[in-house]
Design a protein around this motif. Structure first.
Motif, PDB file in Angstrom:
ATOM      1  N   ALA A 206       0.828  -1.199   0.000  1.00 12.45           N
ATOM      2  CA  ALA A 206       0.000   0.000   0.000  1.00 12.45           C
ATOM      3  C   ALA A 206       0.873   1.265   0.000  1.00 12.45           C
ATOM      4  CB  ALA A 206      -0.927   0.009   1.212  1.00 12.45           C
ATOM      5  N   PHE A 207       1.938   1.230   0.768  1.00  8.94           N
ATOM      6  CA  PHE A 207       2.853   2.382   0.812  1.00  8.94           C
ATOM      7  C   PHE A 207       3.470   2.622  -0.564  1.00  8.94           C
ATOM      8  CE2 PHE A 207       7.138   4.133   1.444  1.00  8.94           C
ATOM      9  CZ  PHE A 207       6.811   5.315   2.088  1.00  8.94           C
ATOM     10  N   GLY A 208       3.834   1.536  -1.259  1.00  6.10           N
ATOM     11  CA  GLY A 208       4.389   1.669  -2.606  1.00  6.10           C
ATOM     12  C   GLY A 208       3.394   2.306  -3.565  1.00  6.10           C
ATOM     13  N   GLY A 209       2.114   1.949  -3.446  1.00 12.18           N
ATOM     14  CA  GLY A 209       1.100   2.552  -4.293  1.00 12.18           C
ATOM     15  C   GLY A 209       0.949   4.040  -4.047  1.00 12.18           C
ATOM     16  N   VAL A 210       0.992   4.422  -2.780  1.00 12.78           N
ATOM     17  CA  VAL A 210       0.883   5.847  -2.430  1.00 12.78           C
ATOM     18  C   VAL A 210       2.088   6.612  -2.971  1.00 12.78           C
ATOM     19  CG1 VAL A 210       0.839   7.495  -0.528  1.00 12.78           C
ATOM     20  CG2 VAL A 210      -0.518   5.405  -0.399  1.00 12.78           C
ATOM     21  N   VAL A 211       3.269   6.034  -2.850  1.00 12.32           N
ATOM     22  CA  VAL A 211       4.479   6.683  -3.373  1.00 12.32           C
ATOM     23  C   VAL A 211       4.374   6.890  -4.878  1.00 12.32           C
ATOM     24  CG1 VAL A 211       6.956   6.394  -3.754  1.00 12.32           C
ATOM     25  CG2 VAL A 211       5.970   5.874  -1.527  1.00 12.32           C
ATOM     26  N   LEU A 212       3.861   5.893  -5.581  1.00  7.04           N
ATOM     27  CA  LEU A 212       3.696   6.014  -7.035  1.00  7.04           C
ATOM     28  C   LEU A 212       2.677   7.089  -7.385  1.00  7.04           C
ATOM     29  CD1 LEU A 212       3.788   2.259  -8.106  1.00  7.04           C
ATOM     30  CD2 LEU A 212       5.474   4.025  -8.657  1.00  7.04           C
ATOM     31  N   LEU A 213       1.626   7.207  -6.581  1.00  2.63           N
ATOM     32  CA  LEU A 213       0.634   8.264  -6.822  1.00  2.63           C
ATOM     33  C   LEU A 213       1.261   9.649  -6.666  1.00  2.63           C
ATOM     34  CD1 LEU A 213      -2.609   6.960  -5.061  1.00  2.63           C
ATOM     35  CD2 LEU A 213      -2.274   7.351  -7.515  1.00  2.63           C
ATOM     36  N   VAL A 214       2.023   9.831  -5.604  1.00  4.99           N
ATOM     37  CA  VAL A 214       2.689  11.123  -5.381  1.00  4.99           C
ATOM     38  C   VAL A 214       3.665  11.417  -6.513  1.00  4.99           C
ATOM     39  CG1 VAL A 214       4.245  12.392  -3.849  1.00  4.99           C
ATOM     40  CG2 VAL A 214       2.426  10.976  -2.875  1.00  4.99           C
ATOM     41  N   LEU A 215       4.412  10.401  -6.930  1.00  8.10           N
ATOM     42  CA  LEU A 215       5.343  10.578  -8.037  1.00  8.10           C
ATOM     43  C   LEU A 215       4.613  10.968  -9.310  1.00  8.10           C
ATOM     44  CD1 LEU A 215       8.213  10.363  -9.193  1.00  8.10           C
ATOM     45  CD2 LEU A 215       7.780   7.924  -9.578  1.00  8.10           C
ATOM     46  N   GLY A 216       3.455  10.346  -9.545  1.00 10.68           N
ATOM     47  CA  GLY A 216       2.669  10.683 -10.724  1.00 10.68           C
ATOM     48  C   GLY A 216       2.204  12.126 -10.718  1.00 10.68           C
ATOM     49  N   VAL A 217       1.795  12.620  -9.545  1.00 11.71           N
ATOM     50  CA  VAL A 217       1.366  14.019  -9.432  1.00 11.71           C
ATOM     51  C   VAL A 217       2.527  14.963  -9.733  1.00 11.71           C
ATOM     52  CG1 VAL A 217       0.534  15.789  -7.835  1.00 11.71           C
ATOM     53  CG2 VAL A 217      -0.505  13.515  -7.827  1.00 11.71           C
ATOM     54  N   LEU A 218       3.702  14.651  -9.193  1.00  9.48           N
ATOM     55  CA  LEU A 218       4.871  15.489  -9.437  1.00  9.48           C
ATOM     56  C   LEU A 218       5.255  15.500 -10.915  1.00  9.48           C
ATOM     57  CD1 LEU A 218       7.097  14.536  -6.364  1.00  9.48           C
ATOM     58  CD2 LEU A 218       5.743  16.613  -6.696  1.00  9.48           C
ATOM     59  N   LEU A 219       5.222  14.344 -11.545  1.00 16.32           N
ATOM     60  CA  LEU A 219       5.529  14.272 -12.970  1.00 16.32           C
ATOM     61  C   LEU A 219       4.495  15.026 -13.795  1.00 16.32           C
ATOM     62  CD1 LEU A 219       6.617  10.530 -13.200  1.00 16.32           C
ATOM     63  CD2 LEU A 219       8.087  12.520 -13.484  1.00 16.32           C
ATOM     64  N   LEU A 220       3.240  14.927 -13.377  1.00 15.78           N
ATOM     65  CA  LEU A 220       2.178  15.640 -14.083  1.00 15.78           C
ATOM     66  C   LEU A 220       2.403  17.147 -14.005  1.00 15.78           C
ATOM     67  CD1 LEU A 220      -0.515  15.348 -15.605  1.00 15.78           C
ATOM     68  CD2 LEU A 220      -1.675  15.531 -13.389  1.00 15.78           C
ATOM     69  N   GLY A 221       2.920  17.619 -12.878  1.00 12.05           N
ATOM     70  CA  GLY A 221       3.183  19.040 -12.729  1.00 12.05           C
ATOM     71  C   GLY A 221       4.162  19.563 -13.758  1.00 12.05           C
ATOM     72  N   PHE A 222       5.117  18.748 -14.145  1.00 10.51           N
ATOM     73  CA  PHE A 222       6.116  19.163 -15.133  1.00 10.51           C
ATOM     74  C   PHE A 222       5.697  18.837 -16.563  1.00 10.51           C
ATOM     75  CE2 PHE A 222       8.863  19.251 -11.413  1.00 10.51           C
ATOM     76  CZ  PHE A 222       9.657  20.354 -11.681  1.00 10.51           C
ATOM     77  N   ALA A 223       4.563  18.168 -16.742  1.00 17.86           N
ATOM     78  CA  ALA A 223       4.133  17.809 -18.088  1.00 17.86           C
ATOM     79  C   ALA A 223       3.702  19.022 -18.906  1.00 17.86           C
ATOM     80  CB  ALA A 223       2.991  16.791 -18.017  1.00 17.86           C
ATOM     81  N   ARG A 224       3.265  20.084 -18.230  1.00 22.10           N
ATOM     82  CA  ARG A 224       2.838  21.300 -18.944  1.00 22.10           C
ATOM     83  C   ARG A 224       3.121  22.508 -18.047  1.00 22.10           C
ATOM     84  NH1 ARG A 224       0.131  22.224 -23.556  1.00 22.10           N
ATOM     85  NH2 ARG A 224      -1.203  24.053 -23.768  1.00 22.10           N
ATOM     86  N   LEU A 225       3.903  23.451 -18.550  1.00 19.30           N
ATOM     87  CA  LEU A 225       4.292  24.636 -17.796  1.00 19.30           C
ATOM     88  C   LEU A 225       3.824  25.900 -18.506  1.00 19.30           C
ATOM     89  CD1 LEU A 225       8.016  23.714 -16.945  1.00 19.30           C
ATOM     90  CD2 LEU A 225       5.977  23.284 -15.554  1.00 19.30           C
ATOM     91  N   ARG A 226       3.475  26.907 -17.710  1.00 19.32           N
ATOM     92  CA  ARG A 226       3.124  28.228 -18.252  1.00 19.32           C
ATOM     93  C   ARG A 226       4.253  29.195 -17.883  1.00 19.32           C
ATOM     94  NH1 ARG A 226      -1.339  28.863 -15.928  1.00 19.32           N
ATOM     95  NH2 ARG A 226      -0.806  30.378 -14.297  1.00 19.32           N
ATOM     96  N   ILE A 227       4.867  29.772 -18.892  1.00 24.51           N
ATOM     97  CA  ILE A 227       6.011  30.667 -18.693  1.00 24.51           C
ATOM     98  C   ILE A 227       5.624  32.053 -19.195  1.00 24.51           C
ATOM     99  CG2 ILE A 227       8.457  31.062 -19.216  1.00 24.51           C
ATOM    100  CD1 ILE A 227       8.598  28.036 -19.874  1.00 24.51           C
TER     101      ILE A 227
END
Length: 320
Positions: A206-227
């Motif tokens: 379960a902890f591994g799943g939560v870590v992957l979810l957090v990682l996915g959110v962080l990666l999603l943040g960098f998927a599209r940037l407004r400059i």
């Protein structure tokens, strides 16, 4: 010193890289000398009553050799011109890893040899050697040349604005690699959590799943940037999460120029931090480099950086 001249490996850099091969030579040489006397198992941990756990001698020598070899190869790879900005740091950490592996090998194998046949190895003062060799990375780090970024040969063409005029520029940058990695992380997390819930398991799964979810959110943040560039300065915001990653007021800008951004020169992809420099590197290619009044630099990848660089330069000049 220019970035081009400092990017080429010199004699001191080559010597520094060569020193990272010494731990591997020490491990190989001691194994060749001791192999006839080493038992099938070596101590791995010591407790109050002596050796508390062991592991096969073959596993130990293979593990320590791989760490030393990998560190030496990484240090040699850092001699490439594109790796110049992070070369000394690579030498430092690869030296740390190689020294630690060598110290661990000498502690486990050396304590066995000095104890004699059939006697239980005692840890004794061997940890002091381990601690000393952990700092081995300082040797190649101090030997290598320090890389210095070159000043831009030309400033970007400035945008001409009337005294009552101002300018603004905004764009969004999409990074497919981060988007795909984010989706893969979400899929893996969902699969792991579903399997965990169905089988009634918990804990590490379960902890591994939560870590992957957090990682996915962080990666999603960098998927599209407004400059954006305007009277407030330079601003970088995550498009999905709305988190401000970087803000540079006009009053803190010394100069602006464009250049080709190489990930190896800025520490890799993503939001990178190094002494005196930071960057948002999304790909190999053009970008804007801002030099601040305190001497630090910030870089960001952009497809067509000339216009925002020129506008930012003009706006920052008007505030002086």
């Amino acid at each position: 010193m220019t970035s081009r001249s400092s990017g080429r490996a010199r004699a001191r850099d080559i010597l520094a890289a060569a020193t990272v091969w010494i731990p591997l030579a020490v491990v190989a040489a001691t194994w060749l000398v001791w192999r006839a006397e080493l038992p099938a198992d070596l101590p791995r941990q010591w407790g109050n009553d002596g050796v508390s756990s062991t592991w096969p001698t073959g596993v130990a020598i293979a593990l320590f050799s791989v760490v030393c070899l990998g560190s030496a190869v990484l240090a040699t790879f850092a001699l490439r011109e594109g790796a110049a900005p992070t070369r000394r740091k690579t030498f430092l950490w690869s030296g740390f890893a190689a020294g630690l592996a060598t110290g661990a090998w000498l502690m486990t194998a050396g304590s066995t040899i000095t104890a004699g046949p059939g006697a239980e190895p005692r840890v004794g003062a061997w940890p002091l050697l381990l601690m000393a060799l952990f700092g081995y990375g300082l040797i190649p780090f101090l030997l290598a040349h320090r890389w210095v970024a070159a000043e831009p040969e030309e400033r970007p063409v400035e945008v001409v604005l009337a005294p009552t005029e101002t300018g603004a520029w905004i764009t969004t940058v999409t990074v497919p690699l981060f988007a795909i990695a984010s989706l893969a992380s979400f899929a893996a997390a969902a699969t792991l959590l579903i399997v965990t819930g169905r089988d009634g398991r918990s804990g590490a799964d379960a902890f591994g799943g939560v870590v992957l979810l957090v990682l996915g959110v962080l990666l999603l943040g960098f998927a599209r940037l407004r400059i954006s560039v305007d009277w407030r300065g330079l601003k970088v915001v995550t498009w999905f999460l709305g988190i401000t990653l970087k803000t540079i007021p006009l009053t803190e800008i010394e100069s602006v120029h464009t250049d080709t951004l190489e990930p190896l020169q800025w520490g890799g992809w993503g939001y990178r931090f190094m002494p005196g420099r930071s960057a948002i590197i999304l790909r190999t290619g053009p970008g804007v480099i801002v030099t601040l009044t305190n001497g630090k630099q910030f870089a960001v990848s952009l497809n067509s950086p000339e216009i925002p660089a020129a506008l930012l330069s003009t706006l920052s000049t008007s505030t002086r």
